[in-house]
Design a protein around this motif. Structure first.
Motif: not given
Length: 270
Positions: A88, A224, A226, A236, A240
């Motif tokens: 990330i 953020f 990803w 994940h 997050r």
């Protein structure tokens, strides 16, 4: 329809494969407390302070055996996310075009933040401000700056990484935003710090925040970011969600604190 001779010869093997599939174990129910995963976060130091630190208590209460790796943004973030070098990225370049990244990238915008110029108390601009004189943007041209270099800039200061138009005006470049306030106390340079955390960054240092109208650049929006590679992974997704929830709780506490201060101020004036 009738099976061909070849299909007849494969029936036994197909049935064997189907039986093995039936015996496959059911997917385990995701449990953070069983995680031993390394989550790799690409960001600069202030981003770690703003977005990672508030989540640590919850992260390690729920998943005590995980590992966090904070990684400097020394390479192209898209390539790093695609290859799995970073899981990330917390990023806030002024001209990041999120929609142009492609469908394999996902992001969550955090908030908008303006920037403020900061100088030491003995700086001529700070003295002029205390004398009640109006500062103009043209006044800044007489001084040099400290620039924060981050992201993929091949070791060079660029308008993307420094935020300043003229590289010749840059006296110091650093990848560490947290060093800027301390550098400012030692010389008559100008630093630019995010408004959302400027008071936390300068603390009790002898520094003066210059008027906001001196900064002409548009607000920055940290995100953020990803890749599809981790988008559907339960670990994940949990990671997050904790980061985002912790950030929102911290912002809610700040809003409540400001509201309480305002109410106390009203009470004192009545």
């Amino acid at each position: 329809m009738m099976p061909t001779p070849k299909m007849d010869s494969l029936i036994g093997e197909i049935q064997s494969i189907l039986m093995r599939i039936d015996r496959l174990p059911s997917p385990k129910v995701f449990s953070p407390e069983e995680l031993t995963q390394d989550f790799r976060i690409g960001c600069i130091d202030n981003a770690a302070l703003r977005f990672i630190v508030p989540s640590l208590a919850i992260l390690y209460a729920q998943a005590p055996n995980i590992r966090l790796s904070i990684i400097s943004l020394r390479e192209h973030f898209q390539w790093a996310l695609e290859k799995g070098n970073i899981d990330i990225v917390i990023y806030a370049p002024p001209n990041l075009k999120l929609r142009e990244l492609g469908k394999k990238f996902h992001y969550e915008t955090l908030y908008n933040t303006d920037h403020l110029y900061v100088v030491r108390n003995s700086h001529p601009l700070a003295v002029k401000l205390r004398e009640g004189k109006q500062l103009k943007r043209s006044d800044l041209k007489n001084y040099r700056f400290i620039a924060v270099k981050y992201g993929y800039s091949e070791g060079k200061i660029t308008t993307d990484s420094s935020g300043f138009e003229e590289g010749s005006n840059i006296a110091i470049d650093t990848p560490y935003l947290l060093t800027v306030p301390h550098m400012l106390t030692q010389c008559d340079l100008i630093g630019r710090l995010p408004e959302s955390s400027v008071k936390e960054l300068i603390g009790n240092l002898p520094l003066t925040i210059l008027p906001k109208n001196l900064v002409a650049d548009p607000a920055w929006t940290p995100v953020f970011l990803w890749h599809d590679r981790t988008h559907f992974d339960p670990a994940h997704q949990w990671f997050r969600s904790v980061l985002l929830r912790s950030l929102e709780e911290k912002r809610a506490q700040k809003r409540q604190g400001r509201k309480n201060s305002e109410e106390e101020e009203v009470g004192r004036t009545q």
